[in-house]
Design a protein around this motif. Structure first.
Motif, PDB file in Angstrom:
ATOM      1  N   MET A  16       0.856  -1.189   0.000  1.00 48.19           N
ATOM      2  CA  MET A  16       0.000   0.000   0.000  1.00 48.19           C
ATOM      3  C   MET A  16       0.894   1.241   0.000  1.00 48.19           C
ATOM      4  SD  MET A  16      -3.210  -1.017   0.221  1.00 48.19           S
ATOM      5  CE  MET A  16      -4.150   0.296   0.943  1.00 48.19           C
ATOM      6  N   LYS A  17       0.322   2.321  -0.480  1.00 46.75           N
ATOM      7  CA  LYS A  17       1.113   3.536  -0.560  1.00 46.75           C
ATOM      8  C   LYS A  17       0.419   4.702   0.126  1.00 46.75           C
ATOM      9  CE  LYS A  17      -0.503   4.069  -5.283  1.00 46.75           C
ATOM     10  NZ  LYS A  17      -0.090   4.288  -6.648  1.00 46.75           N
ATOM     11  N   HIS A  18       1.157   5.777   0.256  1.00 44.34           N
ATOM     12  CA  HIS A  18       0.644   6.991   0.864  1.00 44.34           C
ATOM     13  C   HIS A  18      -0.264   7.739  -0.113  1.00 44.34           C
ATOM     14  CE1 HIS A  18       3.933   6.311   3.715  1.00 44.34           C
ATOM     15  NE2 HIS A  18       3.304   7.160   4.508  1.00 44.34           N
ATOM     16  N   VAL A  19      -1.079   8.610   0.442  1.00 47.89           N
ATOM     17  CA  VAL A  19      -1.912   9.518  -0.342  1.00 47.89           C
ATOM     18  C   VAL A  19      -1.593  10.930   0.125  1.00 47.89           C
ATOM     19  CG1 VAL A  19      -4.266  10.262  -0.868  1.00 47.89           C
ATOM     20  CG2 VAL A  19      -3.748   7.823  -0.637  1.00 47.89           C
ATOM     21  N   VAL A  20      -1.339  11.821  -0.828  1.00 46.93           N
ATOM     22  CA  VAL A  20      -1.091  13.223  -0.530  1.00 46.93           C
ATOM     23  C   VAL A  20      -2.259  14.009  -1.115  1.00 46.93           C
ATOM     24  CG1 VAL A  20       0.510  15.152  -0.789  1.00 46.93           C
ATOM     25  CG2 VAL A  20       1.398  12.811  -0.683  1.00 46.93           C
ATOM     26  N   ALA A  21      -2.986  14.717  -0.249  1.00 47.21           N
ATOM     27  CA  ALA A  21      -4.171  15.459  -0.678  1.00 47.21           C
ATOM     28  C   ALA A  21      -3.947  16.946  -0.454  1.00 47.21           C
ATOM     29  CB  ALA A  21      -5.396  14.988   0.099  1.00 47.21           C
ATOM     30  N   PHE A  22      -4.449  17.746  -1.398  1.00 41.12           N
ATOM     31  CA  PHE A  22      -4.306  19.198  -1.325  1.00 41.12           C
ATOM     32  C   PHE A  22      -5.668  19.873  -1.378  1.00 41.12           C
ATOM     33  CE2 PHE A  22      -0.424  17.635  -3.278  1.00 41.12           C
ATOM     34  CZ  PHE A  22       0.556  18.323  -2.587  1.00 41.12           C
ATOM     35  N   ASP A  23      -5.837  20.892  -0.548  1.00 41.82           N
ATOM     36  CA  ASP A  23      -6.975  21.800  -0.632  1.00 41.82           C
ATOM     37  C   ASP A  23      -6.394  23.110  -1.127  1.00 41.82           C
ATOM     38  OD1 ASP A  23      -9.320  23.203  -0.432  1.00 41.82           O
ATOM     39  OD2 ASP A  23      -9.326  23.289   1.751  1.00 41.82           O
ATOM     40  N   VAL A  24      -6.626  23.416  -2.390  1.00 40.56           N
ATOM     41  CA  VAL A  24      -5.968  24.531  -3.061  1.00 40.56           C
ATOM     42  C   VAL A  24      -6.758  25.813  -2.878  1.00 40.56           C
ATOM     43  CG1 VAL A  24      -5.110  25.377  -5.277  1.00 40.56           C
ATOM     44  CG2 VAL A  24      -5.054  22.938  -4.784  1.00 40.56           C
ATOM     45  N   SER A  25      -6.028  26.894  -2.580  1.00 37.24           N
ATOM     46  CA  SER A  25      -6.625  28.226  -2.543  1.00 37.24           C
ATOM     47  C   SER A  25      -5.628  29.197  -3.172  1.00 37.24           C
ATOM     48  CB  SER A  25      -6.981  28.630  -1.110  1.00 37.24           C
ATOM     49  OG  SER A  25      -5.842  28.632  -0.290  1.00 37.24           O
ATOM     50  N   MET A  26      -5.929  30.468  -3.150  1.00 42.56           N
ATOM     51  CA  MET A  26      -5.093  31.450  -3.836  1.00 42.56           C
ATOM     52  C   MET A  26      -3.707  31.551  -3.189  1.00 42.56           C
ATOM     53  SD  MET A  26      -5.858  35.424  -4.854  1.00 42.56           S
ATOM     54  CE  MET A  26      -6.036  36.012  -3.199  1.00 42.56           C
ATOM     55  N   GLY A  27      -2.687  31.131  -3.933  1.00 42.64           N
ATOM     56  CA  GLY A  27      -1.311  31.277  -3.501  1.00 42.64           C
ATOM     57  C   GLY A  27      -0.810  30.261  -2.499  1.00 42.64           C
ATOM     58  N   LYS A  28      -1.662  29.350  -2.067  1.00 43.84           N
ATOM     59  CA  LYS A  28      -1.238  28.360  -1.077  1.00 43.84           C
ATOM     60  C   LYS A  28      -2.152  27.144  -1.133  1.00 43.84           C
ATOM     61  CE  LYS A  28      -4.011  30.520   2.492  1.00 43.84           C
ATOM     62  NZ  LYS A  28      -4.034  31.127   3.804  1.00 43.84           N
ATOM     63  N   SER A  29      -1.722  26.085  -0.476  1.00 46.72           N
ATOM     64  CA  SER A  29      -2.523  24.866  -0.370  1.00 46.72           C
ATOM     65  C   SER A  29      -2.343  24.270   1.016  1.00 46.72           C
ATOM     66  CB  SER A  29      -2.080  23.818  -1.397  1.00 46.72           C
ATOM     67  OG  SER A  29      -2.344  24.241  -2.709  1.00 46.72           O
ATOM     68  N   THR A  30      -3.393  23.677   1.524  1.00 52.08           N
ATOM     69  CA  THR A  30      -3.279  22.857   2.717  1.00 52.08           C
ATOM     70  C   THR A  30      -2.996  21.446   2.236  1.00 52.08           C
ATOM     71  OG1 THR A  30      -4.836  24.250   3.923  1.00 52.08           O
ATOM     72  CG2 THR A  30      -4.458  22.026   4.783  1.00 52.08           C
ATOM     73  N   MET A  31      -1.961  20.835   2.808  1.00 51.41           N
ATOM     74  CA  MET A  31      -1.535  19.508   2.383  1.00 51.41           C
ATOM     75  C   MET A  31      -1.714  18.531   3.533  1.00 51.41           C
ATOM     76  SD  MET A  31       2.185  18.267   0.929  1.00 51.41           S
ATOM     77  CE  MET A  31       3.089  18.510   2.436  1.00 51.41           C
ATOM     78  N   VAL A  32      -2.257  17.363   3.219  1.00 56.82           N
ATOM     79  CA  VAL A  32      -2.423  16.297   4.197  1.00 56.82           C
ATOM     80  C   VAL A  32      -1.824  15.022   3.608  1.00 56.82           C
ATOM     81  CG1 VAL A  32      -4.066  14.984   5.588  1.00 56.82           C
ATOM     82  CG2 VAL A  32      -4.563  17.360   5.013  1.00 56.82           C
ATOM     83  N   ILE A  33      -1.048  14.314   4.413  1.00 55.50           N
ATOM     84  CA  ILE A  33      -0.464  13.047   3.985  1.00 55.50           C
ATOM     85  C   ILE A  33      -1.073  11.937   4.837  1.00 55.50           C
ATOM     86  CG2 ILE A  33       1.640  11.677   3.732  1.00 55.50           C
ATOM     87  CD1 ILE A  33       3.176  14.325   3.457  1.00 55.50           C
ATOM     88  N   TYR A  34      -1.662  10.961   4.154  1.00 54.62           N
ATOM     89  CA  TYR A  34      -2.248   9.804   4.818  1.00 54.62           C
ATOM     90  C   TYR A  34      -1.379   8.586   4.564  1.00 54.62           C
ATOM     91  CZ  TYR A  34      -6.463  12.667   5.066  1.00 54.62           C
ATOM     92  OH  TYR A  34      -7.355  13.674   5.323  1.00 54.62           O
TER      93      TYR A  34
END
Length: 76
Positions: free
Chosen positions: A1-19
């Motif tokens: 199994m592998k990791h998942v990297v998810a982004f919540d994109v907004s203007m000029g930045k993103s919130t990143m979560v690694i599962y």
């Protein structure tokens, strides 16, 4: 199994979560859409790839002009 990297994109930045493979959050933070942050993100992706033996899945919603820098980086 592998990791998942998810982004919540907004203007000029993103919130990143690694599962991890067990769907547990390993990291949550913010990256700005600049060269320094993308270089750090690249290091993180390389580390996860080496750890799992395969590249992580990357998930984000295309948000037009806001997501273009992230899309460009990931495409390269």
């Amino acid at each position: 199994m592998k990791h998942v990297v998810a982004f919540d994109v907004s203007m000029g930045k993103s919130t990143m979560v690694i599962y991890d493979r067990y769907r547990q959050c390993e990291y949550e933070g913010e990256i700005t859409h600049n060269r320094y942050s993308f270089e750090k993100l690249n290091e993180t992706l390389i580390t996860l790839t080496q750890k799992d033996g395969q590249a992580p899945d990357i998930v984000f919603e295309a948000t037009g002009v806001y997501s273009k820098p992230l899309e460009r980086f990931l495409g390269d």
